[in-house]
Design a protein around this motif. Structure first.
Motif, mmCIF file in Angstrom:
data_model
loop_
_atom_site.group_PDB
_atom_site.id
_atom_site.type_symbol
_atom_site.label_atom_id
_atom_site.label_comp_id
_atom_site.label_asym_id
_atom_site.label_seq_id
_atom_site.Cartn_x
_atom_site.Cartn_y
_atom_site.Cartn_z
ATOM 1 N N GLU A 132 39.903 51.777 54.192
ATOM 2 C CA GLU A 132 39.975 51.761 52.722
ATOM 3 C C GLU A 132 41.384 52.041 52.215
ATOM 4 O OE1 GLU A 132 40.827 53.671 49.255
ATOM 5 O OE2 GLU A 132 40.310 55.015 50.903
ATOM 6 N N LYS A 133 42.037 53.094 52.733
ATOM 7 C CA LYS A 133 43.336 53.503 52.202
ATOM 8 C C LYS A 133 44.460 52.595 52.667
ATOM 9 C CE LYS A 133 46.140 57.619 51.425
ATOM 10 N NZ LYS A 133 46.270 59.078 51.687
ATOM 11 N N LYS A 161 46.350 56.190 42.837
ATOM 12 C CA LYS A 161 44.985 56.003 43.310
ATOM 13 C C LYS A 161 44.350 54.804 42.614
ATOM 14 C CE LYS A 161 44.136 60.858 44.448
ATOM 15 N NZ LYS A 161 43.295 62.050 44.175
ATOM 16 N N GLN A 213 36.248 53.296 48.787
ATOM 17 C CA GLN A 213 36.295 54.748 48.916
ATOM 18 C C GLN A 213 34.896 55.344 48.869
ATOM 19 O OE1 GLN A 213 38.799 55.870 45.582
ATOM 20 N NE2 GLN A 213 40.551 56.216 46.911
#
Length: 491
Positions: free
Chosen positions: A150-151, A341, A395
């Motif tokens: 995800e990141k 974010k 996330q």
């Protein structure tokens, strides 16, 4: 001692070489996927400037030839669902090879499109192209999510969607010289209240006279507009061949072997645990895609036919202004994703688009400067809503395999329903379509808020479950110690 130093040096050199190879493989893979994504933008956007040519080709009006958009959207939804089903069932499946083959099919569809003279044949071909597009769209995002998690996948997802905007902006530029060569002329109003017949009569593709006295190959007219599809189709097929070759070289495996730390490893949650979250997610993408395609699809007509009273050159430049903002937005998203974010970017985008469209709804029809500024700003903000939404939802839960098609549910339904709705509004009052776009932007704030609330509740429940498990383990430990003490004292 020297042998020890030599061993350390050799190990350091090997590590550097390994890191260099890894970067090369990653750059190659990201490069080919980005080039493929440009072909997606070409596929979606090329039908816009050539729509009148396609209508003429199949001997029908613009309203009927627009069925290709509904067919394409339905194909996108089915294609995304097929990818999820195939990957979920066949664990050893090589997705990149199938993506290369699917891209080749898309290229063939583009190549044959200008030579189809039957409406339903054109609709079927476009639906097949949409099916491949949906399969490729879901598949390529899934590859990124699987390889980098995800990141780590955030900048790659942003670059993936930036490639689409490049292709979408290039399509009108590719078509322009061929449309000019085909003598596409505008000799009157193209506004909706002129009726379909007037629309058709104002745009004429002139065909040069041919000598019918001799049946030579020169007698068969090849419309220059055909080259738009031949060029984009050929490009797509070439990229498909390169992608297939790289897939056979197991490039995905090579990248994954150097990328073990960030590869997506979370188990997928059962549908019964995530379906409540998926409902507002589908509506989020419904509004996200609708606010994008309705605005860029009708801003030309709004500028031309409302009280703004732009001429055709100004209206065309206004449309290009949207794509300029869109490209800058998606390009900047690649870098912003490293520092902010996903949720922060989404909130800023939603506030930006809603504010801009509210200003447009109040003053846009009477102040041209407002229309120019809002068009650029809306393109800038709406550009990253889709891609950042992918990162944000990843996330919350693992979206890399089975659930990757969920994004396309709202996407496809929005494209199938909101474009006709916008067309109906344009028929009555061209500027009223801006109110529709404003409504979808405002509604998206509500749907993202619901997604955030559900996500927060899921986290709280998860923490509660973890604490309960630890408490049970702790109590079990005390019970074990007590039982051991009882046994010891009994002796």
């Amino acid at each position: 001692m020297k042998d020890k130093d030599k061993g350390i040096t050799d190990g350091s050199t090997a590590k550097k070489d390994d890191s260099k190879k890894s970067r090369i493989w990653v750059a190659t893979m990201v490069g080919i996927i980005s080039l493929a994504r440009i072909s997606h933008g070409l596929f979606i956007s090329i039908t816009g400037p050539t729509l009148l040519f396609l209508a003429e080709n199949v001997n029908t009006d613009v309203a009927k030839v627009s069925y290709i958009f509904s067919g394409r959207s339905a194909g996108i939804l089915v294609g995304a669902a097929i990818f999820s089903a195939v990957v979920n069932r066949y664990k050893e499946f090589n997705p990149l090879l199938s993506l290369g083959i699917g891209l080749g099919v898309n290229g063939v569809v583009l190549f044959i499109t200008p030579f189809l003279t039957n409406l339903w044949g054109l609709v079927i071909a476009t639906t097949v192209g949409g099916l491949m597009f949906g399969y490729l769209d879901a598949g390529m995002q899934a590859v990124y999510l699987r390889l980098w998690g995800e990141k780590g996948s955030r900048p790659y997802i942003q670059s993936f969607h930036f490639g689409f905007s490049v292709g979408a902006a290039l399509a009108p530029l590719i078509a322009q010289p061929f449309l000019r060569e085909a003598s596409l002329t505008d000799s009157g109003s193209t506004c909706p209240d002129s009726g379909n017949q007037a629309l058709e009569s104002t745009t004429v593709i002139s065909v040069p006279e041919v000598n019918t006295t001799a049946a030579t190959p020169e007698d068969f007219y090849f419309n220059p507009v055909n080259w738009c599809f031949v060029i984009t189709g050929t490009y797509t097929i070439i990229i498909a061949i390169i992608m297939s070759v790289l897939a056979l070289m197991n490039i995905e495996g090579k990248v994954a072997s150097h990328n073990v730390e960030t590869t997506e490893s979370r188990p997928e949650e059962p549908l019964k645990d995530v379906w409540v979250f998926f409902i507002p997610l589908c509506f989020y993408y419904f509004c996200c895609v609708s606010s994008e395609i309705v605005y860029q699809g009708y801003i030309y007509v709004v500028a031309l036919c409302s009280d703004l009273d732009f001429d055709t050159d100004q209206a065309s430049l206004l449309n290009f202004t949207f794509w300029t903002g869109f490209m800058i937005g998606r390009g900047s998203g690649i870098f912003l994703s490293n520092y902010f974010k996903p949720g922060t970017i989404i909130v800023c985008d939603l506030i930006g688009t809603t504010t801009a469209l509210t200003v447009m709804s109040i003053w846009g029809e009477y102040i041209p400067l407002v229309t120019w500024l809002v068009t650029f700003f809306h393109g800038l903000c709406v550009a990253t809503l889709y891609s950042t939404g992918v990162s944000w939802t990843s996330q919350v839960t693992n979206m890399a395999v089975t659930y990757i098609f969920v994004y396309n549910i709202g996407n496809a339904i929005g494209a199938m329903t909101m474009m006709p709705a916008g067309g109906a509004l344009v028929e009555n009052d061209p500027f009223s379509v801006m109110y529709l776009v404003n409504g979808t932007c405002a509604a998206n704030i509500v749907f993202f808020g619901l997604m955030a609330l559900i996500s927060k509740k899921r986290k709280q429940n998860s923490v509660t479950d973890i604490l309960a498990i630890k408490r049970e383990e702790h109590n079990a430990g005390y019970e074990k110690e007590d039982s051991e003490f009882d046994i010891a004292t009994s002796f």
